[in-house]
Design an enzyme around this catalytic site. Structure first.
Site: not given
Length: 280
Positions: A86, A143, A246
C-alpha cells in the site's frame, strides 16, 4: 528561517542511532498505550486488520499488523504484476541510460541503488521502475508482485534520511545512500525484478520472510548472498515488512510491459492491485 535550516539539519542528525532508539521504544509494553491515539491521528481503518487493536502488545506490533485475507484482493493473470505494498506513487517511468528519477533535477543510477554491481544493473537498462512511498498510516507488509523464484538478496548499510518530501527534494541520491535490502526475483515470462526496500529515519528495521536478514544493524556490513533453495513464492504472498513508514522501489527488466490504468505519479495504490501488464 526554520525551513531553510531544516535541510541542513537532516544531514547532521545521528539518524541510525535515533532510528534504533525509536525501534526499542515502540517495542516496549508501555508503547501500546499510544495505539489508539495512533489510530485516531492517522485515521486507520481498523475493520480490515487481522485482530482487534486491543490485542496488540506494542506499537511496533500494531504498526506491522496483518490484514484480513479478503482485505486486499490480488489481481489475477500470469502477465499481470501487482503492487507489492500500500502506498503512494512518488515516481515511475522508463530506466533510461541506467538512471532513475528521484525528483525534479535529482537522479541516481541503478548501479548505485543495487550496491555498485554494474552487471546486475545492466539487465534493467531499458526496463521500468516505480517508487512507492509508505506513510505511517499505510499497511506495512510487503508482498510478491508476481509469482517467481527468489534468487538472491543484498543488504546495503547506509544513512537513514527521511524519505518524505523534505528528504526527496533536499538529499541528492537519497535512495542510493539510505540503508536498503534488495530481493532479486526471477519470473517465468516477465523477466527479472529487483524489489528494493529502503530504510528511513525512525524505521526500526526492515525484515524478510525468507531468512533472518534485517536492517539497521550497528556496524552492519554489505552482504550479497544467494537464497538457499531458490524458493518459489506465489503472487501476493508475504515477503517481508517495515517496522515504520518507508519506501519500496521495484525494478522491472522487461521492456514489454505497460503501466495499468490509474498507475500514475501521486496516485494511491493498494497491495494486490494491477501495477503493470505485458503488452498485447
Amino acid at each position: 528561517m526554520g525551513k531553510k535550516l531544516l535541510p541542513g539539519l537532516i544531514h547532521r542528525l545521528p539518524q541510525n542511532a535515533m532510528s534504533r532508539t525509536m525501534g526499542k521504544i515502540t517495542a516496549t509494553p508501555f508503547s501500546r498505550l499510544a495505539i489508539q491515539r495512533y489510530i485516531k491521528h492517522y485515521q486507520i481503518d481498523t475493520s480490515i486488520i487481522e485482530k482487534p487493536a486491543s490485542e496488540y502488545r506494542t506499537l511496533k506490533e500494531f504498526f506491522s499488523r496483518r490484514l484480513k485475507p479478503a482485505a486486499r484482493p490480488i489481481a489475477p493473470g500470469p502477465d499481470t504484476i501487482v503492487s507489492p505494498v500500500d502506498g503512494t506513487v512518488s515516481q515511475l517511468g522508463d530506466i533510461c541510460e541506467g538512471t532513475l528519477i528521484q525528483a525534479k533535477g535529482k537522479d541516481f543510477s541503478v548501479s548505485e541503488l543495487l550496491g555498485g554491481s554494474e552487471e546486475e544493473a545492466k539487465r534493467y537498462y531499458g526496463g521500468k521502475f516505480i517508487t512507492i512511498y509508505l506513510s505511517p498510516r499505510d499497511y506495512h507488509r510487503i508482498h510478491m508482485p508476481v509469482t517467481g523464484d527468489l534468487s538472491s538478496y543484498c543488504y546495503l548499510p547506509g544513512r537513514l534520511y527521511p524519505v518524505n518530501k523534505l528528504g526527496i527534494e533536499n538529499v541528492d541520491r537519497l535512495f542510493a545512500r539510505n540503508e536498503r535490502l534488495v530481493t532479486h526475483i526471477k519470473t517465468d515470462s516477465l523477466g527479472d525484478m529487483a524489489l528494493v526496500k529502503v530504510g528511513a529515519l525512525f524505521v526500526g528495521s526492515v525484515k524478510v520472510c525468507y531468512n533472518t536478514a534485517t536492517t539497521n544493524i550497528k556496524h552492519g556490513r554489505q552482504t550479497h548472498e544467494k537464497i538457499a533453495g531458490t524458493p518459489r513464492y506465489e503472487k501476493g504472498s508475504e515477503l517481508g515488512w517495515f517496522e515504520f513508514g518507508s519506501t519500496v522501489i521495484l525494478l522491472l527488466e522487461s521492456n514489454e510491459l505497460e503501466w495499468a490504468t490509474g498507475v500514475e505519479k501521486g496516485k494511491s495504490l493498494l497491495m494486490g492491485q494491477a501495477l503493470a501488464t505485458k503488452k498485447a
